[in-house]
Write a protein that holds these residues in place. Structure first.
Motif, PDB file in Angstrom:
ATOM      1  N   VAL A  19      56.485  32.574  34.116  1.00 49.76           N
ATOM      2  CA  VAL A  19      55.294  31.901  34.656  1.00 49.76           C
ATOM      3  C   VAL A  19      54.382  31.571  33.479  1.00 49.76           C
ATOM      4  CG1 VAL A  19      53.282  32.121  36.157  1.00 49.76           C
ATOM      5  CG2 VAL A  19      55.439  33.184  36.818  1.00 49.76           C
ATOM      6  N   ALA A  20      53.901  30.346  33.433  1.00 44.67           N
ATOM      7  CA  ALA A  20      52.917  29.947  32.425  1.00 44.67           C
ATOM      8  C   ALA A  20      51.536  30.070  33.037  1.00 44.67           C
ATOM      9  CB  ALA A  20      53.172  28.506  31.978  1.00 44.67           C
ATOM     10  N   ALA A  21      50.599  30.597  32.268  1.00 44.62           N
ATOM     11  CA  ALA A  21      49.231  30.786  32.753  1.00 44.62           C
ATOM     12  C   ALA A  21      48.250  30.409  31.663  1.00 44.62           C
ATOM     13  CB  ALA A  21      49.022  32.240  33.159  1.00 44.62           C
ATOM     14  N   ARG A  22      47.006  30.240  32.048  1.00 42.59           N
ATOM     15  CA  ARG A  22      45.941  29.973  31.083  1.00 42.59           C
ATOM     16  C   ARG A  22      45.317  31.293  30.652  1.00 42.59           C
ATOM     17  NH1 ARG A  22      43.571  25.608  35.127  1.00 42.59           N
ATOM     18  NH2 ARG A  22      45.011  23.931  34.711  1.00 42.59           N
ATOM     19  N   ALA A  23      45.081  31.444  29.382  1.00 43.66           N
ATOM     20  CA  ALA A  23      44.432  32.651  28.875  1.00 43.66           C
ATOM     21  C   ALA A  23      43.122  32.865  29.621  1.00 43.66           C
ATOM     22  CB  ALA A  23      44.181  32.515  27.373  1.00 43.66           C
ATOM     23  N   GLY A  24      42.895  34.097  30.057  1.00 46.01           N
ATOM     24  CA  GLY A  24      41.680  34.428  30.793  1.00 46.01           C
ATOM     25  C   GLY A  24      41.841  34.420  32.295  1.00 46.01           C
ATOM     26  N   ASP A  25      42.927  33.841  32.805  1.00 38.11           N
ATOM     27  CA  ASP A  25      43.188  33.849  34.245  1.00 38.11           C
ATOM     28  C   ASP A  25      43.617  35.236  34.694  1.00 38.11           C
ATOM     29  OD1 ASP A  25      42.660  31.178  34.616  1.00 38.11           O
ATOM     30  OD2 ASP A  25      44.756  30.582  34.872  1.00 38.11           O
ATOM     31  N   THR A  26      43.346  35.558  35.948  1.00 39.45           N
ATOM     32  CA  THR A  26      43.898  36.780  36.524  1.00 39.45           C
ATOM     33  C   THR A  26      45.337  36.509  36.951  1.00 39.45           C
ATOM     34  OG1 THR A  26      43.168  36.248  38.759  1.00 39.45           O
ATOM     35  CG2 THR A  26      41.646  37.555  37.377  1.00 39.45           C
ATOM     36  N   ILE A  27      46.078  37.569  37.165  1.00 38.78           N
ATOM     37  CA  ILE A  27      47.458  37.424  37.647  1.00 38.78           C
ATOM     38  C   ILE A  27      47.456  36.661  38.971  1.00 38.78           C
ATOM     39  CG2 ILE A  27      49.470  38.665  38.526  1.00 38.78           C
ATOM     40  CD1 ILE A  27      48.672  40.973  36.615  1.00 38.78           C
ATOM     41  N   ALA A  28      46.541  37.023  39.866  1.00 40.30           N
ATOM     42  CA  ALA A  28      46.490  36.392  41.188  1.00 40.30           C
ATOM     43  C   ALA A  28      46.323  34.883  41.082  1.00 40.30           C
ATOM     44  CB  ALA A  28      45.358  36.992  42.018  1.00 40.30           C
ATOM     45  N   MET A  29      45.410  34.428  40.260  1.00 40.56           N
ATOM     46  CA  MET A  29      45.162  32.987  40.164  1.00 40.56           C
ATOM     47  C   MET A  29      46.300  32.269  39.436  1.00 40.56           C
ATOM     48  SD  MET A  29      42.619  32.230  41.997  1.00 40.56           S
ATOM     49  CE  MET A  29      43.371  33.445  43.074  1.00 40.56           C
ATOM     50  N   ALA A  30      46.880  32.922  38.447  1.00 36.19           N
ATOM     51  CA  ALA A  30      48.022  32.321  37.755  1.00 36.19           C
ATOM     52  C   ALA A  30      49.201  32.155  38.711  1.00 36.19           C
ATOM     53  CB  ALA A  30      48.423  33.178  36.562  1.00 36.19           C
ATOM     54  N   LEU A  31      49.454  33.175  39.541  1.00 37.44           N
ATOM     55  CA  LEU A  31      50.557  33.076  40.499  1.00 37.44           C
ATOM     56  C   LEU A  31      50.242  32.083  41.606  1.00 37.44           C
ATOM     57  CD1 LEU A  31      51.654  36.808  40.731  1.00 37.44           C
ATOM     58  CD2 LEU A  31      52.862  34.921  39.615  1.00 37.44           C
ATOM     59  N   TRP A  32      49.006  32.047  42.056  1.00 41.03           N
ATOM     60  CA  TRP A  32      48.607  31.071  43.080  1.00 41.03           C
ATOM     61  C   TRP A  32      48.824  29.653  42.554  1.00 41.03           C
ATOM     62  CZ3 TRP A  32      44.458  27.532  43.286  1.00 41.03           C
ATOM     63  CH2 TRP A  32      44.268  26.944  44.544  1.00 41.03           C
ATOM     64  N   ARG A  33      48.393  29.420  41.313  1.00 41.37           N
ATOM     65  CA  ARG A  33      48.575  28.095  40.699  1.00 41.37           C
ATOM     66  C   ARG A  33      50.061  27.755  40.586  1.00 41.37           C
ATOM     67  NH1 ARG A  33      45.813  28.842  36.294  1.00 41.37           N
ATOM     68  NH2 ARG A  33      43.872  28.100  37.173  1.00 41.37           N
ATOM     69  N   ASP A  34      50.881  28.784  40.393  1.00 44.50           N
ATOM     70  CA  ASP A  34      52.326  28.590  40.241  1.00 44.50           C
ATOM     71  C   ASP A  34      53.048  28.479  41.587  1.00 44.50           C
ATOM     72  OD1 ASP A  34      54.535  28.496  38.242  1.00 44.50           O
ATOM     73  OD2 ASP A  34      55.209  30.270  39.337  1.00 44.50           O
ATOM     74  N   GLY A  35      52.328  28.713  42.692  1.00 45.91           N
ATOM     75  CA  GLY A  35      52.930  28.569  44.013  1.00 45.91           C
ATOM     76  C   GLY A  35      53.356  29.862  44.677  1.00 45.91           C
ATOM     77  N   ALA A  36      53.164  30.998  44.027  1.00 47.39           N
ATOM     78  CA  ALA A  36      53.534  32.290  44.615  1.00 47.39           C
ATOM     79  C   ALA A  36      52.333  32.851  45.371  1.00 47.39           C
ATOM     80  CB  ALA A  36      53.967  33.269  43.527  1.00 47.39           C
ATOM     81  N   VAL A  37      52.458  32.991  46.673  1.00 48.86           N
ATOM     82  CA  VAL A  37      51.345  33.521  47.459  1.00 48.86           C
ATOM     83  C   VAL A  37      51.611  34.933  47.978  1.00 48.86           C
ATOM     84  CG1 VAL A  37      50.409  31.283  48.121  1.00 48.86           C
ATOM     85  CG2 VAL A  37      52.148  32.340  49.537  1.00 48.86           C
ATOM     86  N   ALA A  38      52.857  35.333  48.091  1.00 47.61           N
ATOM     87  CA  ALA A  38      53.198  36.692  48.539  1.00 47.61           C
ATOM     88  C   ALA A  38      53.389  37.573  47.314  1.00 47.61           C
ATOM     89  CB  ALA A  38      54.457  36.678  49.384  1.00 47.61           C
ATOM     90  N   LEU A  39      52.554  38.616  47.196  1.00 45.85           N
ATOM     91  CA  LEU A  39      52.619  39.503  46.042  1.00 45.85           C
ATOM     92  C   LEU A  39      53.263  40.835  46.358  1.00 45.85           C
ATOM     93  CD1 LEU A  39      49.106  38.828  44.526  1.00 45.85           C
ATOM     94  CD2 LEU A  39      51.266  37.702  44.033  1.00 45.85           C
ATOM     95  N   ARG A  40      53.381  41.152  47.633  1.00 53.04           N
ATOM     96  CA  ARG A  40      54.026  42.392  48.051  1.00 53.04           C
ATOM     97  C   ARG A  40      54.368  42.273  49.525  1.00 53.04           C
ATOM     98  NH1 ARG A  40      51.112  46.289  50.874  1.00 53.04           N
ATOM     99  NH2 ARG A  40      48.962  45.748  51.279  1.00 53.04           N
ATOM    100  N   ALA A  41      55.083  43.261  50.048  1.00 55.66           N
ATOM    101  CA  ALA A  41      55.383  43.330  51.479  1.00 55.66           C
ATOM    102  C   ALA A  41      54.615  44.494  52.083  1.00 55.66           C
ATOM    103  CB  ALA A  41      56.880  43.524  51.701  1.00 55.66           C
TER     104      ALA A  41
END
Length: 89
Positions: A19-41
């Motif tokens: 996953v590519a992210a912008r420096a300073g982003d949180t994991i949640a926002m980087a994954l949201w931007r990447d299309g991943a919305v489910a982080l756990r079950a």
């Protein structure tokens, strides 16, 4: 390399995929931007869980980073981190 907003681009892995992210982003926002919305079950019924409060109050966005359980909404990405879905409070 820098993104369109001038911030450095960092790479991390989520569930084994890059996953590519912008420096300073949180994991949640980087994954949201990447299309991943489910982080756990859900531990109760297995339903997908993701970001809910986005300010570190709830436990919906728990994930494991390099083996430690963290809240994705308050943890800043860093180059090379290994993020796995799930985690327990």
């Amino acid at each position: 390399m820098n993104g369109a907003d001038g911030r450095a681009v960092v790479q991390f892995r989520f569930a084994g995929r890059p996953v590519a992210a912008r420096a300073g982003d949180t994991i949640a926002m980087a994954l949201w931007r990447d299309g991943a919305v489910a982080l756990r079950a859900s531990s109760r019924d297995g339903a997908p869980r993701g970001v809910f409060c986005n300010m570190g109050v709830c436990f919906e966005c728990l994930c494991r980073v390099d083996g430690a359980t963290v809240r994705a909404c308050t943890t800043v990405v860093r180059d090379g981190m290994q993020v796995e879905p799930g985690g327990r409070p």
